[in-house]
Design a protein around this motif. Sequence first.
Motif, short mmCIF file in Angstrom:
data_model
loop_
_atom_site.label_atom_id
_atom_site.label_comp_id
_atom_site.label_asym_id
_atom_site.label_seq_id
_atom_site.Cartn_x
_atom_site.Cartn_y
_atom_site.Cartn_z
N ARG B 135 0.83 -1.20 0.00
CA ARG B 135 0.00 0.00 0.00
C ARG B 135 0.86 1.25 0.00
O ARG B 135 0.62 2.20 -0.76
CB ARG B 135 -0.88 0.00 1.26
CG ARG B 135 -2.15 0.79 1.16
CD ARG B 135 -2.95 0.57 2.44
NE ARG B 135 -3.38 -0.82 2.58
CZ ARG B 135 -4.48 -1.32 2.03
NH1 ARG B 135 -5.26 -0.55 1.32
NH2 ARG B 135 -4.77 -2.58 2.22
N LEU B 138 2.60 1.86 -3.28
CA LEU B 138 1.69 2.38 -4.30
C LEU B 138 1.41 3.87 -4.07
O LEU B 138 1.28 4.63 -5.03
CB LEU B 138 0.38 1.59 -4.30
CG LEU B 138 0.49 0.15 -4.81
CD1 LEU B 138 -0.84 -0.57 -4.71
CD2 LEU B 138 0.98 0.13 -6.25
N GLN B 166 -3.29 -1.65 -7.36
CA GLN B 166 -4.20 -1.07 -6.38
C GLN B 166 -5.53 -1.81 -6.40
O GLN B 166 -6.13 -2.05 -5.35
CB GLN B 166 -4.43 0.42 -6.70
CG GLN B 166 -5.25 1.16 -5.65
CD GLN B 166 -4.46 1.33 -4.36
OE1 GLN B 166 -3.30 1.74 -4.35
NE2 GLN B 166 -5.07 1.01 -3.25
N ASP B 170 -7.32 -3.49 -3.21
CA ASP B 170 -8.63 -3.08 -2.73
C ASP B 170 -9.69 -4.13 -2.95
O ASP B 170 -10.79 -4.00 -2.45
CB ASP B 170 -9.07 -1.79 -3.45
CG ASP B 170 -8.18 -0.62 -3.08
OD1 ASP B 170 -8.21 0.39 -3.80
OD2 ASP B 170 -7.45 -0.75 -2.08
N THR B 174 -11.74 0.12 -5.95
CA THR B 174 -10.61 0.92 -6.39
C THR B 174 -10.98 2.38 -6.57
O THR B 174 -12.07 2.70 -6.98
CB THR B 174 -10.13 0.43 -7.76
OG1 THR B 174 -10.10 -0.97 -7.73
CG2 THR B 174 -8.78 0.99 -8.10
#
Lengths: 410, 514
Positions: B135, B138, B166, B170, B174
Amino acid sequence: MQNPPAPFTSALHLALDPDLFSADPIRPWAADLLRNCARAFSERDSANLQRLLWMLNELASPYGDREQRLAYAFLQALFCCATASGDRCYTTSLAVAERAISFASTRRLALKFQEAAPWTTFGHVAANGALLHALDAVPAIHIVDVSDTFCTQWPTLLEALASRADTDAPRVRLTVVASAASAGVMSEIGVRIEKFARLMGVSLEFRAVVAPASPRFADALRPEELELRDGETVAVNCVSALRRAGTGGSRDAFLRAAAALEPRVVTVVEEEANFAGVGEFAESFEECLRFYGAYFDMLEESFPATSNERLALERESFRSLVGVLACDGRGPDRVDHGERRERGRQWCRRLERCGFQTFGFSDDVVDDLKALLRRYRPGWSLLPAEGEASGMYLTWKEEPVVWSCAWKPK
Amino acid sequence: MEVAMDEANDFSRCNFSTAAAMDDYFACAWNNWEQSVADVGPFSASADADDFHDLVESIVFADDVDYDPSTGHFSLPQSPSYNSNTSTCTPVAEEEEHNATATAGDDAKGLRLVHLLEAAAEALGGVHKCPDLARVILVRLRELLGRGGEGTSIERLAGHFTDALQGLLDGGRTSLRDGGQHNHNNKMEVLTAFQLLQDMSPYTKFGHFTANQAILEATAGDRRIHVVDFEIAEGVQWASLMQALASRPGTSSPHLRITAMIRSGGSRSAQETGRLLAAYAASLGQPFSFSQCRLEANSERFRAAGVKVVKGEALVMNCVLHPTTTAARRRTTGSVASFLSGSVDLGARVVTLVEEEVGEGEEAEQEQGRGFVGRFMAELGRYSAVWDSLEAEFPMQGQARAVVERVILGPRIAGAIGHAYRAEEEEGGQVESWGEWMTAMGFGKVSISCFNHSQAKLLLGLFKGGYKVEETATNKLVLGWKTRRLLSASVWKPPSPVLLPVIDSFEDSDFLFD
């Protein structure tokens, strides 16, 4: 509130952009990455070390959230480890810090920190409590203050001495043994504390002495150095002082010198961490992670997001991490950085060995400490020492971080 | 006295018991705190964090950095920025350095983006999964890439891969950088993008032309041709086939019948395609009919019995797996396998297959060994070749390329990465190369004719150069960009029914995912 200096504003958006940092709590990611990096260093795995240092470099920031700042702090230290530049880095960083010290800035930092967290005030309250208890009805007191607290501990004590109902206020001599970096501001501090004492109605004589370098740290406590006088009762107050004596023999020498002054009481406050071991790099690293992880977490929750004081305190930690991890105390450029903290139980063993016995904090002191903690945000608590250790710990989220204890000669 | 009392009050406020402001007493010009000091190198407190970042990077990116394994130490570079108090460069030298560092900077940035992407893939799907670290990486990537849709070529590519990762993190919730879910592109935009892709690259036409030529050759004398198409999409392939049929000299055109396989929800668009094709056929005077055949509802498996077969027709099966529009989801292994093996039941004359080509050689093998990360890097390599090809051919048409990237390639990347990630969670059950599968199943190879091969070369000749076509097997042409193989078109003959039991048992085994 004036505008923060320019270098910070461009990076602050990082920390404040809601898209980037959502309302989710910060998840910890730095510790594992740092451990991998430390392992790569101790295993001499150059390819992995480069890759991990690079990743840390990408993700760390001194202006981001707690994880990013922690990563940055350790990145500096690991980088110094990897490039064998710890001593040079520490010396430079210290030189810059010393140049920037002014009376106003350092006092402000100390006081803002006291407002935000009990990290330092815990030790003050505990030590003052023990001092008042031990120096009851003493007419002439000589406090030897081995610390860099810039006398923030003493107004409360002077006030308490002045307001003791039964007796007149004692005559007080205060000899501060400060590190070379602080020496510059001590004269102005002295002027102000003397003025304050006058207003309190306490007779105070102030003197500042520069502490010698760590192998000869014990020299600071020679009677000639302190100009001891007959009839005065000596109390020695050591706040983050014991660790400034070099490791091994110098520490015991300092404690013995303190014992030789025949003090009524010796109060000790130290940060609770063991950085003095000479074991595996991985172990020291893990201990650094524990301690500085708690410290950075505490700073994040105690200060507002854009606090320059927090940045200043973290910058000091960057330096001390370099000292702990990247300076091995050998080689021609070695620095005496005084960062090698020990844990409470380790200090207890030393103190006992050097002729002291502990005496516990009275209930009044414990009540004062509890009252103190109530003034701050939740997360702090007291933990009485048990077993091999005596004294009291301040804990942050259950992690002991500061230790305080009072002693008298056997 | 008054002043002194004020001071006394102020001083007493400095103990913990009162909370009054201490600013009065300790008021200082705030500037004093960060007063500038002489620069003493990168470790000075006044140096920006950026200087330190640069210093660390110089170690980890340097080719010539010395490492001493006995001590575990790197040596610091002897650059002017590290040593304090050196004189500054002359102005001329500075400018040259700046120009040189500009392009070097772009390369370095591209490299950095790739490294970060790899690190993120590692954190997400590598041996030690650490979603929190992924995370954070990103976040850093998005910070480097800015808002979606802008930036250099490599930045846009990296952006799509960042979005894809991502999306995995998620699990569906997203927020892509451009704020919108790609599926909401309107149909017009999709068609436009598709048209652009057709015009700007040989990717679509290569597969269609090669397959069509093979079909024409296999049905040369027949009066009735029946094409069973796995993925009708816009039907563009059949428009060109009809054109080719109509322009054959001599005899009149054979009757062309197309059966389109449809999935649940696909009926209306297939009907639309059928109408368009019928209209086009009419305009060419091409005898034509169109019908649909449903795949099974959940499994999307093919049942040969669902296809109406007419005596005397030459039946061919067409399987284009290289998704050419956003409409096409990746098809399941079970679905594709059932279609291909259905060719045996239907007695198909030939089966034409167009699929993405997996990497070859050492690099590809290394990548395959690394699980999800390897596949991720392979896809990154593939799509950067596609990106490069579009940019090299049409450097000035940035807008058009951006549309293709956003509408077609971006979603395709997300699909590929999702597929690679889920594959990690499955036991076996992934077929990377259907050509290899068909060989294993006993399908025979049908040679690509010289004419077909030359046609492909002619197609590539329309472009500047950089595209290559190779005949890697007698029945297979591979399209590549520079050294990267991207797409293959191959022609097969179904095995004789003797092998039927083997294929039946394959159908029963648990190959289904998705």
